[in-house]
Design an enzyme around this catalytic site. Structure first.
Site, PDB file in Angstrom:
ATOM      1  N   SER A  67      32.382  62.293 -47.932  1.00  0.00           N
ATOM      2  CA  SER A  67      31.583  62.189 -49.166  1.00  0.00           C
ATOM      3  C   SER A  67      30.333  61.330 -49.035  1.00  0.00           C
ATOM      4  CB  SER A  67      32.435  61.648 -50.310  1.00  0.00           C
ATOM      5  OG  SER A  67      33.299  62.648 -50.764  1.00  0.00           O
ATOM      6  N   LYS A  70      27.192  63.072 -49.586  1.00  0.00           N
ATOM      7  CA  LYS A  70      26.696  63.383 -50.937  1.00  0.00           C
ATOM      8  C   LYS A  70      25.445  62.569 -51.291  1.00  0.00           C
ATOM      9  CE  LYS A  70      31.374  64.654 -52.339  1.00  0.00           C
ATOM     10  NZ  LYS A  70      32.610  64.247 -53.040  1.00  0.00           N
ATOM     11  N   TYR A 192      29.340  72.955 -48.572  1.00  0.00           N
ATOM     12  CA  TYR A 192      29.960  71.671 -48.910  1.00  0.00           C
ATOM     13  C   TYR A 192      30.928  71.217 -47.807  1.00  0.00           C
ATOM     14  CZ  TYR A 192      32.943  68.344 -51.361  1.00  0.00           C
ATOM     15  OH  TYR A 192      33.677  67.231 -51.688  1.00  0.00           O
ATOM     16  N   TYR A 244      34.001  56.294 -57.011  1.00  0.00           N
ATOM     17  CA  TYR A 244      34.861  57.015 -57.969  1.00  0.00           C
ATOM     18  C   TYR A 244      35.447  56.111 -59.034  1.00  0.00           C
ATOM     19  CZ  TYR A 244      34.153  59.929 -54.002  1.00  0.00           C
ATOM     20  OH  TYR A 244      33.570  60.585 -52.981  1.00  0.00           O
ATOM     21  N   VAL A 262      36.340  59.965 -47.535  1.00  0.00           N
ATOM     22  CA  VAL A 262      37.760  59.901 -47.149  1.00  0.00           C
ATOM     23  C   VAL A 262      37.955  59.822 -45.628  1.00  0.00           C
ATOM     24  CG1 VAL A 262      38.691  60.968 -49.249  1.00  0.00           C
ATOM     25  CG2 VAL A 262      38.079  62.418 -47.287  1.00  0.00           C
TER      26      VAL A 262
HETATM   27  O1  DON Z   1      36.134  67.429 -51.071  1.00  0.00           O
HETATM   28  C1  DON Z   1      36.829  66.814 -50.277  1.00  0.00           C
HETATM   29  O2  DON Z   1      38.004  66.744 -50.454  1.00  0.00           O
HETATM   30  C2  DON Z   1      36.222  66.097 -49.071  1.00  0.00           C
HETATM   31  N1  DON Z   1      35.550  66.932 -48.219  1.00  0.00           N
HETATM   32  C3  DON Z   1      35.339  64.981 -49.441  1.00  0.00           C
HETATM   33  C4  DON Z   1      36.050  63.985 -50.246  1.00  0.00           C
HETATM   34  C5  DON Z   1      35.614  62.600 -50.089  1.00  0.00           C
HETATM   35  O3  DON Z   1      35.219  62.091 -49.061  1.00  0.00           O
HETATM   36  C6  DON Z   1      35.824  61.860 -51.304  1.00  0.00           C
HETATM   37  N2  DON Z   1      35.754  60.488 -50.999  1.00  0.00           N
HETATM   38  N3  DON Z   1      36.215  59.520 -51.196  1.00  0.00           N
END
Ligand code: DON
Length: 308
Positions: A67, A70, A192, A244, A262
């Site tokens: 993320s 983003k 994405y 978040y 993540v």
């Molecule tokens: O959409 C997802 O599940 C992941 N590719 C990205 C999520 C993410 O890194 C959220 N972060 N804390």
């Protein structure tokens, strides 16, 4: 002659203190390929306008930025649409987990902010409309702003996420039903998943964040990429929405605009002053790096770098 403080000993000390936390928390395995990462990895890098990059631990090892991507896609979409962007996505903290669908129905398909998954999918959709191959343009942009031309996707991670991305697929279809995705759902999802799979090190991420530190300019790109007021807007959204439903706690404990992923990375920026990136794969309940959050907290307390 001005002498530059060497922050390396402080960074090393911070890592030593947070190392026990790397044994707690959980490495993300809902994308199975991410679950293989060694939880003992721990790195940190600091960029200062007058001092260059200071590193400690595994700061040069690449990991899945997830993320954190983003931030870069938001910058790209903001550059293309300007303030019209805010008709497609809000800038309000959601107070919900990053992959939640709950608010989308009452909000008629307009995600609360660009950093929850729903908002990032809308941003990816904008890039799909703006570029012939959006995922390649994202990669190219990140290579440009970091000055590192061998940064790449991890296709195994992207494929693994596509195979298990049921919530993101549901979300994209739901947003499409409200008319807030223009490109085909599958194109948006593939863009994405690929942007999330990009691999960079802490040292490369702080270099990429130089454009926020320098209010929209960076040594590796001749043009101005954002205006100073756009930089303030991007970093304000990092502060209020970048971690978040833990963003309030992050602002309270750390006081730095930040974006987590993540993969265990957290990128923090203070315009005009510094960029800091930490990586430790094991995550807390909210999906933010456990040891990483504590490392940022210790560093901001000791160095005095904060927006407050
Ligand atoms: O959409 C997802 O599940 C992941 N590719 C990205 C999520 C993410 O890194 C959220 N972060 N804390």
């Amino acid at each position: 002659m001005t002498t530059v403080t060497d922050f390396t000993p402080m960074l090393q000390q911070v890592l030593e203190e947070v190392r026990p936390l790397t044994l707690q928390g959980k490495v993300a395995d809902y994308i199975p390929e991410l679950g293989h990462v060694d939880r003992n990895k721990l790195g940190i890098a600091l960029y200062l306008p007058d001092g260059g990059v200071f590193c400690a631990g595994d700061a040069h090892e690449r990991f899945s930025i997830q993320s954190i991507s983003k931030v870069f896609t938001l910058i790209m979409a903001y550059r293309r649409l300007g303030d019209a962007l805010w008709q497609r996505v809000g800038r309000e903290p959601s107070g919900t987990p990053f992959n939640s669908l709950i608010q989308l129905e009452t909000d008629l398909g307009i995600p609360r902010n660009p950093f929850i998954n729903a908002g990032a999918l809308v941003v990816s959709d904008i890039l799909c409309s703006q570029y012939v191959n959006a995922h390649l343009s994202i990669l190219e942009f990140i290579r440009q702003i970091s000055g590192v031309d061998d940064i790449n996707f991890n296709t195994r991670v992207a494929r693994s996420e596509a195979q298990h991305g049921y919530r993101n697929a549901a979300m994209a279809n739901f947003i499409k039903s409200f008319g807030n995705l223009k490109a085909p759902v599958d194109d948006v999802l593939q863009t994405y998943f690929r942007q999330c799979s990009i691999e960079m090190s802490c040292a490369e991420l702080v270099r990429a964040a130089q454009l926020l530190v320098h209010y929209g300019t960076t040594p590796d790109v001749s043009e101005t990429l954002l205006t100073p007021s756009e930089v303030r807007r991007v970093t304000s959204i990092m502060l209020t929405c970048g971690t978040y439903d833990a963003a309030g706690d992050f602002a309270f404990r750390i006081g730095l605009p930040a974006k987590s992923g993540v993969g265990g990375g957290i990128l923090a920026v203070v315009p005009g002053r510094m960029a800091l990136c930490v990586w430790s794969p094991a995550l807390d309940y909210h999906g933010n790096s456990l040891a990483g959050g504590r490392a940022l907290e210790l560093f901001s307390a000791r160095s005095g770098f904060s927006v407050f």
